[in-house]
Design a protein around this motif. Sequence first.
Motif, short mmCIF file in Angstrom:
data_model
loop_
_atom_site.label_atom_id
_atom_site.label_comp_id
_atom_site.label_asym_id
_atom_site.label_seq_id
_atom_site.Cartn_x
_atom_site.Cartn_y
_atom_site.Cartn_z
N ARG A 5 9.19 3.92 -1.68
CA ARG A 5 8.73 4.64 -0.50
C ARG A 5 9.80 5.61 0.01
NH1 ARG A 5 6.37 -0.43 1.04
NH2 ARG A 5 4.09 -0.26 1.07
N ALA A 6 11.03 5.12 0.08
CA ALA A 6 12.11 5.93 0.61
C ALA A 6 12.44 7.11 -0.30
CB ALA A 6 13.36 5.06 0.80
N MET A 7 12.34 6.89 -1.61
CA MET A 7 12.73 7.93 -2.58
C MET A 7 11.65 8.99 -2.73
SD MET A 7 15.36 8.32 -4.83
CE MET A 7 15.74 9.25 -6.32
N PHE A 8 10.40 8.54 -2.76
CA PHE A 8 9.32 9.47 -3.09
C PHE A 8 8.38 9.76 -1.91
CE2 PHE A 8 10.60 7.33 -7.01
CZ PHE A 8 10.88 8.41 -7.82
N GLY A 9 8.66 9.15 -0.77
CA GLY A 9 7.87 9.44 0.41
C GLY A 9 6.41 9.00 0.29
N PHE A 10 6.20 7.81 -0.32
CA PHE A 10 4.84 7.30 -0.53
C PHE A 10 4.44 6.30 0.54
CE2 PHE A 10 4.96 7.96 -5.42
CZ PHE A 10 4.82 9.33 -5.22
N VAL A 16 -4.66 6.98 -2.00
CA VAL A 16 -4.17 5.72 -1.44
C VAL A 16 -4.24 4.65 -2.52
CG1 VAL A 16 -4.50 3.90 0.28
CG2 VAL A 16 -4.87 6.29 0.91
N THR A 17 -3.11 4.00 -2.78
CA THR A 17 -3.05 2.99 -3.84
C THR A 17 -2.53 1.66 -3.28
OG1 THR A 17 -2.63 4.64 -5.56
CG2 THR A 17 -2.01 2.38 -6.05
N THR A 18 -3.20 0.59 -3.66
CA THR A 18 -2.76 -0.76 -3.32
C THR A 18 -2.24 -1.43 -4.59
OG1 THR A 18 -4.35 -0.98 -1.52
CG2 THR A 18 -3.42 -3.01 -2.42
N VAL A 19 -1.03 -1.92 -4.53
CA VAL A 19 -0.43 -2.64 -5.66
C VAL A 19 -0.43 -4.13 -5.32
CG1 VAL A 19 1.59 -2.97 -7.12
CG2 VAL A 19 1.04 -0.70 -6.25
N LYS A 20 -1.00 -4.93 -6.19
CA LYS A 20 -1.01 -6.38 -6.00
C LYS A 20 -0.12 -7.02 -7.06
CE LYS A 20 -5.56 -6.60 -3.80
NZ LYS A 20 -6.92 -7.16 -3.85
N LEU A 21 0.86 -7.78 -6.58
CA LEU A 21 1.82 -8.45 -7.47
C LEU A 21 1.54 -9.94 -7.52
CD1 LEU A 21 4.63 -8.82 -8.97
CD2 LEU A 21 5.59 -9.12 -6.67
N ILE A 22 1.53 -10.49 -8.73
CA ILE A 22 1.53 -11.94 -8.94
C ILE A 22 2.66 -12.23 -9.92
CG2 ILE A 22 0.27 -13.98 -9.70
CD1 ILE A 22 -2.32 -12.56 -9.05
N HIS A 23 3.70 -12.91 -9.45
CA HIS A 23 4.87 -13.23 -10.28
C HIS A 23 4.92 -14.75 -10.43
CE1 HIS A 23 9.35 -12.13 -11.19
NE2 HIS A 23 8.83 -12.94 -12.09
N THR A 24 4.54 -15.25 -11.60
CA THR A 24 4.42 -16.69 -11.83
C THR A 24 5.62 -17.25 -12.58
OG1 THR A 24 3.16 -16.30 -13.86
CG2 THR A 24 1.90 -16.58 -11.83
N ASP A 25 5.74 -18.58 -12.51
CA ASP A 25 6.79 -19.32 -13.22
C ASP A 25 8.20 -18.89 -12.83
OD1 ASP A 25 4.89 -20.82 -14.58
OD2 ASP A 25 4.77 -19.41 -16.24
N VAL A 26 8.40 -18.66 -11.54
CA VAL A 26 9.73 -18.33 -11.03
C VAL A 26 10.46 -19.64 -10.72
CG1 VAL A 26 11.05 -17.17 -9.22
CG2 VAL A 26 8.88 -16.19 -10.02
N LYS A 31 0.84 -1.20 0.00
CA LYS A 31 0.00 0.00 0.00
C LYS A 31 0.88 1.25 0.00
CE LYS A 31 -3.86 -0.20 2.27
NZ LYS A 31 -4.87 -0.23 3.36
N PHE A 32 0.49 2.23 -0.82
CA PHE A 32 1.26 3.47 -0.95
C PHE A 32 0.34 4.68 -0.79
CE2 PHE A 32 3.57 0.25 -3.20
CZ PHE A 32 4.91 0.53 -2.96
N SER A 33 0.88 5.73 -0.24
CA SER A 33 0.13 6.97 -0.06
C SER A 33 0.35 7.87 -1.27
CB SER A 33 0.58 7.68 1.23
OG SER A 33 -0.15 8.87 1.41
N CYS A 34 -0.27 7.51 -2.37
CA CYS A 34 -0.16 8.28 -3.61
C CYS A 34 -1.26 7.84 -4.57
CB CYS A 34 1.21 8.07 -4.26
SG CYS A 34 1.48 6.37 -4.84
N ARG A 35 -1.33 8.51 -5.70
CA ARG A 35 -2.31 8.14 -6.71
C ARG A 35 -1.80 6.95 -7.51
NH1 ARG A 35 -3.12 13.75 -9.76
NH2 ARG A 35 -0.86 13.43 -9.84
#
Length: 365
Positions: A358-363, A320-330, A236-240
């Motif tokens: 987060r550290a770079m852009f303060g999100f 507030v933005t939620t990013v959901k990652l699915i990384h398959t076939d690793v 979760k990030f505090s940004c658009r």
Amino acid sequence: MARIGDGDKRWIVEDRPDGTNVHNWHWAETDCLDWSRNYLSNLLSGKPILSGDGNLYLRIKTLQKLDGEAYVNVRKGKIIPGYELNLILTYEAEARDSDGTSVILSTEGSVEIPYISDENAGEDPEIKITIKDDGPIGRRLKDAFVAKGKPFVLEKVREYVDVMAKGGPAKDELEVKKVGAKKPSSAAAATATATATASNVMDDNTGNNKDVSVKESKKKEEKRKEGFKTIKMSEKFSCRARDLYEILMDENRWKGFTQSNAQISKEVGGEFSIFDGSVTGTNVELQEGELIVQNWRFGSWPDGIVSKVRLTFEEPESGVTTVKLIHTDVPEEDRYGNSTVVENTERGWRDLIFHRIRAMFGFGI
């Protein structure tokens, strides 16, 4: 793992009175930083590079610095090394006259490898070579070290990487046992074949051919997926959403928060190269502020293996933005047999991408 006395007893592994970690069932972690410092110092300190060729003399002086972290985790015989190290060496450089008797210049220089990591175990790390004297003779000495000393240093780093992959200082303590699956006897195999044949005949007679085909298809799919894993994460990030999408698709911003080179196409079907070329791929599907689907391949993976990354962006409330990652076939192992690919990939997403954004852009949230 539950503590003793808590939780379902079926999931509790109690300590033995003698303290033995039988078959390395528990996670056993060994701190390897001091060992790494001594090991690399023995490999590199005091080693000659040139001994008179072209009247030049080069010798690695000492391991001046080795900072960072290094450890080996072991569980059930599985070795998982982890290290992120910064190394600095000093070297002595001397140039003599044509007779080889008089010293024209005596100076020193340094060798820095800012990032030795298990994530890039199959690749040579970046190496920076400097010298104190910047005159013509000093530059000649530096060029000589680049030509002769750099390959030597990288060879010793590769030796360290190979030893860590085998357990490092914990190697002699491991109870690594590779137990192969027992092959069925010929009689058992014949019985199994006969049973399968009879079962198929019964299915044919009862009109269940379709069920058999579905089961066989599932088995083939499960077989195909052996040796590969899927990584799922939610951050979760505090940004658009569109701002976060842009950061992930803009090569200049990638360079900024990862401190590495990147080339990223913003077109479907376009190619990208990130983390100094250690990861390459193509864009499969792009929806601005909503979806990124890409094919990813790491240079250390076996030939022909390509994974798929799917990032979805949801904005449940403004800002507030939620990013959901699915990384398959690793793949579970890289081309060198290291079984840390999944762990390193997951940690890379978390520490080298999401946390650095987060550290770079303060999100951060």
